[in-house]
Design a protein around this motif. Structure first.
Motif, PDB file in Angstrom:
ATOM      1  N   TYR A 243      28.798  38.230  27.582  1.00  0.00           N
ATOM      2  CA  TYR A 243      30.014  38.831  27.026  1.00  0.00           C
ATOM      3  C   TYR A 243      29.846  40.328  27.162  1.00  0.00           C
ATOM      4  CZ  TYR A 243      33.812  39.683  23.614  1.00  0.00           C
ATOM      5  OH  TYR A 243      34.983  40.065  22.988  1.00  0.00           O
ATOM      6  N   CYS A 244      30.875  41.016  27.623  1.00  0.00           N
ATOM      7  CA  CYS A 244      30.800  42.476  27.794  1.00  0.00           C
ATOM      8  C   CYS A 244      31.856  43.159  26.936  1.00  0.00           C
ATOM      9  CB  CYS A 244      30.989  42.860  29.258  1.00  0.00           C
ATOM     10  SG  CYS A 244      30.896  44.649  29.546  1.00  0.00           S
ATOM     11  N   THR A 245      31.411  43.927  25.951  1.00  0.00           N
ATOM     12  CA  THR A 245      32.350  44.601  25.062  1.00  0.00           C
ATOM     13  C   THR A 245      33.133  45.694  25.778  1.00  0.00           C
ATOM     14  OG1 THR A 245      30.550  46.045  24.292  1.00  0.00           O
ATOM     15  CG2 THR A 245      31.021  44.091  22.976  1.00  0.00           C
ATOM     16  N   LYS A 246      32.567  46.258  26.835  1.00  0.00           N
ATOM     17  CA  LYS A 246      33.290  47.304  27.559  1.00  0.00           C
ATOM     18  C   LYS A 246      34.463  46.710  28.332  1.00  0.00           C
ATOM     19  CE  LYS A 246      32.527  51.577  30.009  1.00  0.00           C
ATOM     20  NZ  LYS A 246      31.487  52.563  30.373  1.00  0.00           N
TER      21      LYS A 246
ATOM     22  N   LYS B  46      37.264  35.943  29.653  1.00  0.00           N
ATOM     23  CA  LYS B  46      36.181  35.002  29.940  1.00  0.00           C
ATOM     24  C   LYS B  46      35.926  34.900  31.440  1.00  0.00           C
ATOM     25  CE  LYS B  46      34.389  30.384  29.120  1.00  0.00           C
ATOM     26  NZ  LYS B  46      33.838  30.321  30.498  1.00  0.00           N
ATOM     27  N   ALA B  47      36.985  34.905  32.239  1.00  0.00           N
ATOM     28  CA  ALA B  47      36.815  34.840  33.695  1.00  0.00           C
ATOM     29  C   ALA B  47      36.065  36.072  34.198  1.00  0.00           C
ATOM     30  CB  ALA B  47      38.174  34.724  34.381  1.00  0.00           C
ATOM     31  N   CYS B  48      36.364  37.232  33.628  1.00  0.00           N
ATOM     32  CA  CYS B  48      35.645  38.453  34.000  1.00  0.00           C
ATOM     33  C   CYS B  48      34.173  38.360  33.603  1.00  0.00           C
ATOM     34  CB  CYS B  48      36.284  39.669  33.332  1.00  0.00           C
ATOM     35  SG  CYS B  48      37.927  40.094  33.926  1.00  0.00           S
TER      36      CYS B  48
ATOM     37  N   PHE C 269      32.169  36.213  35.928  1.00  0.00           N
ATOM     38  CA  PHE C 269      31.905  36.812  37.236  1.00  0.00           C
ATOM     39  C   PHE C 269      30.819  37.877  37.189  1.00  0.00           C
ATOM     40  CE2 PHE C 269      32.952  40.154  40.431  1.00  0.00           C
ATOM     41  CZ  PHE C 269      32.642  39.431  41.572  1.00  0.00           C
ATOM     42  N   LEU C 270      30.541  38.412  36.015  1.00  0.00           N
ATOM     43  CA  LEU C 270      29.629  39.555  35.903  1.00  0.00           C
ATOM     44  C   LEU C 270      28.256  39.332  36.534  1.00  0.00           C
ATOM     45  CD1 LEU C 270      30.454  41.063  32.419  1.00  0.00           C
ATOM     46  CD2 LEU C 270      30.368  42.297  34.583  1.00  0.00           C
TER      47      LEU C 270
ATOM     48  N   ALA D 139      26.694  41.809  39.445  1.00  0.00           N
ATOM     49  CA  ALA D 139      25.365  42.417  39.422  1.00  0.00           C
ATOM     50  C   ALA D 139      24.595  42.095  40.697  1.00  0.00           C
ATOM     51  CB  ALA D 139      24.592  41.929  38.193  1.00  0.00           C
ATOM     52  N   LYS D 140      24.730  40.860  41.170  1.00  0.00           N
ATOM     53  CA  LYS D 140      24.061  40.483  42.425  1.00  0.00           C
ATOM     54  C   LYS D 140      24.613  41.298  43.595  1.00  0.00           C
ATOM     55  CE  LYS D 140      23.117  35.681  41.035  1.00  0.00           C
ATOM     56  NZ  LYS D 140      21.642  35.655  41.149  1.00  0.00           N
TER      57      LYS D 140
END
Length: 207
Positions: A101-104, A181-183, A186-187, A191-192
């Motif tokens: 989960y990314c808060t940004k 959630k879709a974003c 994909f995170l 990163a890869k």
């Protein structure tokens, strides 16, 4: 932060630490170039006022307990700007961190009235907490971290759980929970791509 408990560990988490169903995570590196600037520190908190810091001094990134946590599908890893931390974890610990989960990203999806999505700004607006970023650019590779560095590192993870609750409410209100959630899903792949050399390229762009 006077009542915050900070535990500093070397190389790995001790056995038996349980963060529950979600853990806030951040990392500190020597710089922003992951092919050159090594991972120095990983911070973790269950959002309970306790922070565990794992320091890497001698290029030993075995860390079996930490890797098990990062790959545990039953534990959501909460980051602020997950893209960088995920790449650092993958590059130096050799594991793909999931689910995340990314808060940004959540902030950018629902705080469209501002372009200020840094952790400091989010803490101040959503939680009325003023955190210091003074130690952000300091020598995280030092074998002996200062008290100010430890407290700064802890502040990056102590408030993320509370923030998620507010962000999730706003995402639901604006009908953007599924998009978020879709974003997040994909995170790890973003990163890869960064590690593989597409860090400065938007592969979705027309040109």
């Amino acid at each position: 932060m006077s009542d915050v408990k900070i535990h500093l560990h070397q190389t790995d988490l001790p056995d038996g630490i349980d963060f529950g169903s979600s853990v806030a995570v951040d990392s500190e590196t020597m710089g922003l170039n992951l092919s050159r600037d090594r991972l120095c520190l990983v911070q973790l908190s269950a959002g309970d006022g306790v922070c565990h810091l794992v320091q890497f001094k001698d290029g030993n990134f075995d860390a079996p307990n930490l890797k098990a946590l990062f790959t545990n599908q039953d534990v959501t890893k909460i980051f602020h700007f997950a893209r960088f931390d995920l790449a650092a974890i993958e590059r130096y610990l050799g594991v793909t961190c999931n689910p995340v989960y990314c808060t940004k990203i959540a902030s950018k999806l629902i705080r469209t009235y501002t372009d200020r999505h840094g952790l400091k700004e989010l803490c101040k607006e959503l939680l009325s907490v003023d955190i210091s970023k003074q130690q952000q650019s300091s020598d995280w590779g030092s074998p002996d971290l200062s008290e100010d560095q430890l407290r700064y590192a802890a502040s990056d993870v102590l408030y993320l759980h509370r923030m998620v609750k507010i962000l999730d409410e706003r995402l639901a209100r604006e009908g953007r929970s599924e998009m978020a959630k879709a974003c997040f899903d994909f995170l790890p792949w973003r990163a890869k791509l960064d590690i593989a050399g597409w860090d400065e390229t938007d592969i979705f762009a027309h040109s």
